[in-house]
Enzyme design. Structure first.
Site, mmCIF file in Angstrom:
data_model
loop_
_atom_site.group_PDB
_atom_site.id
_atom_site.type_symbol
_atom_site.label_atom_id
_atom_site.label_comp_id
_atom_site.label_asym_id
_atom_site.label_seq_id
_atom_site.Cartn_x
_atom_site.Cartn_y
_atom_site.Cartn_z
ATOM 1 N NE ARG A 1 -3.788 -2.264 2.189
ATOM 2 C CZ ARG A 1 -3.610 -3.576 2.302
ATOM 3 N NH1 ARG A 1 -2.460 -4.061 2.708
ATOM 4 N NH2 ARG A 1 -4.581 -4.410 1.995
ATOM 5 C CG HIS B 1 -1.122 -5.615 -4.356
ATOM 6 N ND1 HIS B 1 -0.036 -5.596 -3.522
ATOM 7 C CD2 HIS B 1 -2.000 -6.513 -3.796
ATOM 8 C CE1 HIS B 1 -0.234 -6.440 -2.515
ATOM 9 N NE2 HIS B 1 -1.414 -6.991 -2.643
ATOM 10 C CG HIS C 1 -0.011 -11.508 -3.827
ATOM 11 N ND1 HIS C 1 -0.677 -12.446 -3.074
ATOM 12 C CD2 HIS C 1 -0.309 -10.307 -3.285
ATOM 13 C CE1 HIS C 1 -1.354 -11.824 -2.125
ATOM 14 N NE2 HIS C 1 -1.140 -10.524 -2.223
ATOM 15 C CE1 TYR D 1 -3.420 -14.278 -3.282
ATOM 16 C CE2 TYR D 1 -4.808 -14.968 -1.457
ATOM 17 C CZ TYR D 1 -4.399 -14.003 -2.336
ATOM 18 O OH TYR D 1 -4.950 -12.755 -2.279
ATOM 19 C CD GLU E 1 1.904 -10.401 -0.245
ATOM 20 O OE1 GLU E 1 1.745 -9.262 -0.698
ATOM 21 O OE2 GLU E 1 1.138 -10.905 0.594
HETATM 22 C C1 BGC Z 1 -2.409 -7.621 1.267
HETATM 23 C C2 BGC Z 1 -3.806 -7.958 1.648
HETATM 24 C C3 BGC Z 1 -4.613 -8.086 0.386
HETATM 25 C C4 BGC Z 1 -3.987 -9.154 -0.462
HETATM 26 C C5 BGC Z 1 -4.705 -9.311 -1.773
HETATM 27 C C6 BGC Z 1 -1.867 -8.720 0.436
HETATM 28 O O1 BGC Z 1 -0.578 -8.409 0.030
HETATM 29 O O2 BGC Z 1 -1.595 -7.370 2.373
HETATM 30 O O3 BGC Z 1 -4.360 -6.960 2.459
HETATM 31 O O4 BGC Z 1 -5.940 -8.392 0.650
HETATM 32 O O5 BGC Z 1 -2.657 -8.832 -0.709
HETATM 33 O O6 BGC Z 1 -4.804 -8.120 -2.395
#
Ligand code: BGC
Length: 378
Positions: free
Chosen positions: A112, A138, A212, A214, A343
């Protein structure tokens, strides 16, 4: 020439009207594969491809050049059974329609930037406030996760690799300078996913690129990750306000539910953290920029372990708090806490926090960032 470099085989096959190029390299007893097929078409009619890389031990990764997204990653459990451990989709259309950055390269600025604003060289820059109209998140409306990268498959001594390149124009998403970026994913024969990021600019700018993924080490369709044990090599973290913007403090994790210095189940104290984990940790480092251990995650059922090494000063640990069943993934919907993300990054909102490690890149300098995800079992 050594015998092990002798046999290189390239075959072009046509599968159901789709051209798939298979390159098989046999190095002694090792065997690596790189396969390319069409993944789909973007809204503006451009073709996106899907590359399948397999290392000498059978680990397999699928990467599309749309957003540099890792769509599948198959790693063995303690009995040698492969399972896909990353959340994502089967088709390009779904990534385009709605994805919470599943497996993507995120930039120019991952995480952010408060109020979508920063000042550099006396000039204020305005970025999209694409998170609830409050923050820049992002990289903005069309970040690195939504562009087509140029892809070049490579056989390296370490294992099969995919080099992705993207030129971000001066002013793209509000950021100054033309930025030339490369990201190389290597699936090493030591069972690591190595990610090497590089960038150069022609005007001073700010950046923070990451991957990113998951992850669910029990398999992407197997439920929540609350019993996974996590170790974070971090004595400090950067507390955030209600909008998840760092307050600027660097606080000790000691005595808080953010203390993961000893392996602890993710779910053990998650109820004490409003909304779940979504924090930047300040990594303990032998020296600035050293490639060192940042995190270790272990899942007892499968025996899978993932270690994360990075040159970056921080890591965002996100416990999949916003997954809510609305993403229909690969054969299943994903509910809250069905994955974790780690991350590797600079600290959030660094462009507005001069005491955080600098994220400024100037002409003539090179941005370099390495992350290594090492897979093993125990
Ligand atoms: C953020 C989360 C966000 C996610 C998907 C992460 O890097 O810290 O707050 O919801 O990414 O956007």
């Amino acid at each position: 020439m050594k015998l092990k470099y002798l046999v290189t085989l390239a075959v072009i096959v046509t599968v159901a009207g789709v051209n798939a190029a298979i390159v098989t390299t046999v190095k002694g007893r090792e065997k690596m594969d790189i396969k390319k097929e069409v993944f789909g078409t973007t809204k503006d009619g451009q073709e996106a491809d899907l590359y399948t890389l397999r290392n000498a031990n059978g680990l397999t990764i699928k990467i599309t050049n749309y957003g540099g997204i890792v769509t599948e990653l198959h790693v063995p459990d303690r009995d040698g059974n492969l399972d896909d451990i990353v959340l994502g989709y089967k088709s390009l259309d779904k990534y385009i329609a709605n994805s919470p950055y599943f497996g993507a390269i995120v930039g120019r600025y991952a995480n952010r930037i408060a109020d979508g604003k920063f000042t550099l060289g006396g000039k204020e820059y305005t970025l999209a406030k694409n998170e609830k109209g409050i923050n820049h998140l992002h990289g903005g409306t069309k970040g690195f996760d939504k562009v087509l990268w140029e892809a070049e498959p490579m056989e390296t001594d370490e294992g099969p690799a995919l080099k992705l390149s993207y030129t971000s124009a001066d002013g793209e998403e509000g950021y100054p300078g033309q930025l030339n970026c490369t990201v190389i994913y290597t699936l090493t024969n030591n069972n690591e996913l190595k990610i090497n990021y590089e960038a150069k600019t022609d005007k001073a700018t700010v950046l923070n690129i990451t991957h990113h993924g998951y992850f669910n080490l029990a398999g992407q369709s197997s439920g929540d990750i609350l019993s996974h044990k996590l170790m974070l090599n971090a004595d400090f973290y950067t507390p955030v306000d209600k909008n998840l913007i760092p307050t600027g403090e660097i606080k000790s994790v000691s005595g808080t539910p953010l203390d993961f210095r000893k392996p602890t189940a993710i779910g053990a104290r998650i109820d004490q953290v409003k909304g779940g984990y979504d924090h930047n940790f300040v990594l303990n480092k032998p020296e600035r920029g050293a490639l060192s251990l940042a995190a270790e995650v272990y899942e007892k059922g499968s025996g899978r372990m993932m270690q994360v090494f990075t040159t970056e000063p921080g890591i965002q640990f996100y416990s999949g708090n916003f997954l809510n069943g609305s993403n229909k993934g690969k054969g299943t919907v994903y509910n809250k806490h069905w994955a974790f993300a780690l991350e590797t990054q600079h600290f959030p909102d660094s462009p507005n926090k001069p005491h955080f490690p600098s994220v400024v890149l100037k002409p003539g300098e090179k941005y370099e960032h390495t992350a290594v995800l090492k897979f093993s079992t125990k």
